[in-house]
Enzyme design. Structure first.
Site, PDB file in Angstrom:
ATOM      1  N   TYR A 245      45.839  53.028  35.027  1.00 13.08           N
ATOM      2  CA  TYR A 245      46.109  51.975  35.729  1.00 13.08           C
ATOM      3  C   TYR A 245      47.056  52.194  36.627  1.00 13.08           C
ATOM      4  CZ  TYR A 245      48.398  47.564  36.829  1.00 13.08           C
ATOM      5  OH  TYR A 245      48.944  46.186  37.423  1.00 13.08           O
TER       6      TYR A 245
ATOM      7  N   LYS B   3      46.783  52.154  40.978  1.00 14.60           N
ATOM      8  CA  LYS B   3      47.691  51.142  41.713  1.00 14.60           C
ATOM      9  C   LYS B   3      48.398  51.958  42.744  1.00 14.60           C
ATOM     10  CE  LYS B   3      48.071  47.289  41.365  1.00 14.60           C
ATOM     11  NZ  LYS B   3      47.335  46.038  42.054  1.00 14.60           N
TER      12      LYS B   3
ATOM     13  N   TRP C 205      55.795  42.610  34.618  1.00 17.97           N
ATOM     14  CA  TRP C 205      55.747  41.671  33.218  1.00 17.97           C
ATOM     15  C   TRP C 205      55.472  40.335  33.781  1.00 17.97           C
ATOM     16  CZ3 TRP C 205      59.527  43.052  28.831  1.00 17.97           C
ATOM     17  CH2 TRP C 205      59.626  44.519  28.627  1.00 17.97           C
TER      18      TRP C 205
ATOM     19  N   THR D  55      52.803  47.512  41.010  1.00 19.41           N
ATOM     20  CA  THR D  55      53.126  47.423  39.753  1.00 19.41           C
ATOM     21  C   THR D  55      54.208  48.336  39.434  1.00 19.41           C
ATOM     22  OG1 THR D  55      52.638  47.782  37.248  1.00 19.41           O
ATOM     23  CG2 THR D  55      51.443  49.083  38.921  1.00 19.41           C
TER      24      THR D  55
ATOM     25  N   ASP E  91      33.996  40.479  46.042  1.00 24.37           N
ATOM     26  CA  ASP E  91      34.074  41.191  44.625  1.00 24.37           C
ATOM     27  C   ASP E  91      34.820  42.687  45.037  1.00 24.37           C
ATOM     28  OD1 ASP E  91      33.546  42.672  42.539  1.00 24.37           O
ATOM     29  OD2 ASP E  91      31.320  41.798  42.293  1.00 24.37           O
ATOM     30  N   LEU E  92      35.694  43.024  44.212  1.00 24.74           N
ATOM     31  CA  LEU E  92      36.289  43.974  44.562  1.00 24.74           C
ATOM     32  C   LEU E  92      35.247  45.453  44.132  1.00 24.74           C
ATOM     33  CD1 LEU E  92      39.796  43.614  42.482  1.00 24.74           C
ATOM     34  CD2 LEU E  92      39.445  43.262  44.985  1.00 24.74           C
TER      35      LEU E  92
ATOM     36  N   THR F 147      43.290  44.581  36.035  1.00 23.54           N
ATOM     37  CA  THR F 147      44.602  44.412  35.359  1.00 23.54           C
ATOM     38  C   THR F 147      44.713  45.010  33.882  1.00 23.54           C
ATOM     39  OG1 THR F 147      44.539  42.358  34.850  1.00 23.54           O
ATOM     40  CG2 THR F 147      45.752  42.887  36.912  1.00 23.54           C
TER      41      THR F 147
ATOM     42  N   ALA G 225      42.818  42.446  41.266  1.00 18.49           N
ATOM     43  CA  ALA G 225      43.098  43.906  40.614  1.00 18.49           C
ATOM     44  C   ALA G 225      42.195  43.880  39.248  1.00 18.49           C
ATOM     45  CB  ALA G 225      44.241  44.144  40.460  1.00 18.49           C
TER      46      ALA G 225
HETATM   47  N1  LIG Z   1      50.225  40.844  34.748  1.00 17.21           N
HETATM   48  C1  LIG Z   1      51.258  41.855  35.168  1.00 17.21           C
HETATM   49  O1  LIG Z   1      52.129  41.878  34.315  1.00 17.21           O
HETATM   50  C2  LIG Z   1      51.393  42.432  36.208  1.00 17.21           C
HETATM   51  C3  LIG Z   1      52.605  43.211  36.119  1.00 17.21           C
HETATM   52  C4  LIG Z   1      52.833  44.042  37.390  1.00 17.21           C
HETATM   53  C5  LIG Z   1      52.086  44.044  38.673  1.00 17.21           C
HETATM   54  N2  LIG Z   1      50.843  43.255  38.303  1.00 17.21           N
HETATM   55  C6  LIG Z   1      49.929  43.197  39.445  1.00 17.21           C
HETATM   56  O2  LIG Z   1      49.899  41.823  40.185  1.00 17.21           O
HETATM   57  C7  LIG Z   1      48.591  41.350  40.766  1.00 17.21           C
HETATM   58  C8  LIG Z   1      48.279  40.133  40.168  1.00 17.21           C
HETATM   59  O3  LIG Z   1      48.428  40.308  38.615  1.00 17.21           O
HETATM   60  P1  LIG Z   1      47.968  38.835  37.653  1.00 17.21           P
HETATM   61  O4  LIG Z   1      48.872  39.054  36.485  1.00 17.21           O
HETATM   62  O5  LIG Z   1      47.779  37.579  38.798  1.00 17.21           O
HETATM   63  O6  LIG Z   1      46.395  39.503  37.428  1.00 17.21           O
HETATM   64  P2  LIG Z   1      45.404  38.755  36.557  1.00 17.21           P
HETATM   65  O7  LIG Z   1      46.012  37.427  36.113  1.00 17.21           O
HETATM   66  O8  LIG Z   1      44.981  39.670  35.336  1.00 17.21           O
HETATM   67  O9  LIG Z   1      44.295  38.428  37.470  1.00 17.21           O
HETATM   68  C9  LIG Z   1      43.657  39.571  38.090  1.00 17.21           C
HETATM   69  C10 LIG Z   1      42.927  38.761  39.119  1.00 17.21           C
HETATM   70  O10 LIG Z   1      41.784  39.892  39.848  1.00 17.21           O
HETATM   71  C11 LIG Z   1      40.656  39.237  39.996  1.00 17.21           C
HETATM   72  N3  LIG Z   1      39.642  40.055  39.757  1.00 17.21           N
HETATM   73  C12 LIG Z   1      39.314  41.009  38.799  1.00 17.21           C
HETATM   74  N4  LIG Z   1      38.171  41.782  38.947  1.00 17.21           N
HETATM   75  C13 LIG Z   1      37.755  41.232  40.257  1.00 17.21           C
HETATM   76  C14 LIG Z   1      36.499  41.611  41.148  1.00 17.21           C
HETATM   77  N5  LIG Z   1      35.820  42.603  40.521  1.00 17.21           N
HETATM   78  N6  LIG Z   1      36.650  41.195  42.079  1.00 17.21           N
HETATM   79  C15 LIG Z   1      37.528  40.077  42.740  1.00 17.21           C
HETATM   80  N7  LIG Z   1      38.524  39.714  41.853  1.00 17.21           N
HETATM   81  C16 LIG Z   1      38.504  40.519  40.824  1.00 17.21           C
HETATM   82  C17 LIG Z   1      40.480  38.080  38.912  1.00 17.21           C
HETATM   83  O11 LIG Z   1      39.520  37.477  39.405  1.00 17.21           O
HETATM   84  P3  LIG Z   1      39.006  36.153  38.830  1.00 17.21           P
HETATM   85  O12 LIG Z   1      39.805  34.874  39.598  1.00 17.21           O
HETATM   86  O13 LIG Z   1      37.581  36.161  38.844  1.00 17.21           O
HETATM   87  O14 LIG Z   1      39.193  35.899  37.258  1.00 17.21           O
HETATM   88  C18 LIG Z   1      42.172  37.547  38.846  1.00 17.21           C
HETATM   89  O15 LIG Z   1      42.067  36.636  40.068  1.00 17.21           O
HETATM   90  C19 LIG Z   1      47.730  42.699  40.550  1.00 17.21           C
HETATM   91  O16 LIG Z   1      47.676  43.327  41.592  1.00 17.21           O
HETATM   92  C20 LIG Z   1      48.428  43.403  39.302  1.00 17.21           C
HETATM   93  O17 LIG Z   1      48.157  44.839  39.337  1.00 17.21           O
HETATM   94  C21 LIG Z   1      50.622  42.553  37.356  1.00 17.21           C
END
Ligand SMILES: NC(=O)c1ccc[n+]([C@@H]2O[C@H](COP(=O)([O-])OP(=O)(O)OC[C@H]3O[C@@H](n4cnc5c(N)ncnc54)[C@H](OP(=O)(O)O)[C@@H]3O)[C@@H](O)[C@H]2O)c1
Length: 299
Positions: free
Chosen positions: A126, A130, A151, A102, A37-38, A63, A61
């Protein structure tokens, strides 16, 4: 090679798990809440001990970009303090860490796609949290990669493609921002790139450079992406709607988005010999995958 991935249901975590399942040399162990857990740093060490990974990819993260404007402490706990602790623990264990970051670390005013040496200037909680996470990983474990992406779209979790298909089921016209630009990136392309980097790390025994950009090929606005998603869906017999362009000042959101946060992924490509797909093709792949299982579109 055993890779511990943080998070289980996230887009990148699921894409890594899917790719790992078919990779002969890689075993992905994805661990999320409550075991890891983060918001509870004490959960990290037991997971690292029991999994015994060769590499950690921090794909978890906070997000929620708008939500974080109201909860900055939580954002920094999850996006900065948690990576700091993972960096400390991986360094003690003598293993590398990959921190995913990001395009929102940039302010979006650049006239060229951002390269790694461009100065960050985040405009949101955010982005600031990050960026603090990047800095914590750089300081905490010299054997690291910080990989900035943007994205993210995929058949998993919540993302723009799913939102467009879902809204098109109930609305005739969708208003979408046409003056913000970036690189739509398919989560499996991020996973493939990260696994290429992991294999290179195993061969070379160290990461050659700390920070990389890894995003989809080609520039899009949210409006262009929406149009493409709904045209593809229409061709495949799925939900569709008209798309009306609006300017970002007509879209009320708590957190300001960068106007132009394109990332130049050339360094990643030349160092790791991996190139992401073109956004139009990869977004169409996501639409096709989602329409195969209409339950996902509705969720
Ligand atoms: N989405 C975008 O457009 C985007 C763009 C740029 C960069 N990023 C970066 O890319 C990475 C992956 O993003 P994503 O799109 O895969 O994110 P996502 O689909 O929003 O998933 C977030 C992940 O974080 C986990 N999480 C949230 N709270 C938590 C906690 N308290 N303890 C442990 N895990 C927790 C979630 O856990 P659960 O498995 O329990 O749901 C999920 O696995 C992140 O670092 C994000 O900042 C994303």
């Amino acid at each position: 090679m055993k890779i511990l991935v943080t998070g289980t249901a996230g887009q990148v975590a699921r894409a890594l798990a899917a790719r790992g399942a078919t990779h002969p040399d890689i075993q992905i162990v994805a661990v999320g809440r409550p075991d890891l857990d983060l918001e509870d740093l004490s959960t990290f060490a037991p997971v690292l001990r029991s999994v015994g990974p060769d590499l950690v990819i921090n794909a978890a993260a906070h997000t929620g970009v708008d939500q974080q404007e109201d909860e900055p402490d939580r954002a920094f706990r999850m996006n900065a303090e948690a990576p700091a602790e993972l960096a400390r623990l991986t360094r003690s264990a003598g293993i590398p860490i990959v921190q995913i970051s990001t395009d929102y670390v940039f302010d979006g005013t650049s006239t060229h796609p951002y390269v790694e040496s461009d100065a960050p200037n985040p405009q949101t909680v955010y982005g600031r949290s990050k960026l603090a996470g990047e800095e914590a990983v750089r300081a905490g474990n010299p054997d690291h990669l910080v990989v900035r992406t943007a994205w993210v779209v995929s058949p998993y979790g919540r993302n723009f493609v799913k939102t467009m298909l879902s809204l098109a089921q109930t609305r005739d016209t969708l208003q979408v921002v046409s003056d913000q630009f970036g690189n739509p990136t398919e989560a499996h392309d991020i996973a493939d790139g990260l696994l290429c980097a992991a294999m290179a790390r195993r061969r070379d025994r160290s990461f050659r450079q700390g920070t990389y950009h890894l995003a989809g090929q080609g520039k899009a606005s949210w409006y262009e992406l929406a149009q493409h998603v709904l045209a593809t869906s229409a061709e495949l017999g799925g939900p569709t709607a008209a798309v009306a362009p609006i300017s970002s000042d007509m879209w009320q959101a708590k957190a300001a988005r960068p106007a132009n946060s394109q990332l130049n992924s050339g360094a990643f490509e030349s160092d790791f010999h991996y190139r992401t797909g073109r956004w139009r093709e990869r977004a169409a792949d996501v639409v096709q995958a989602l329409l195969k299982d209409s339950v996902h579109v509705a969720s």
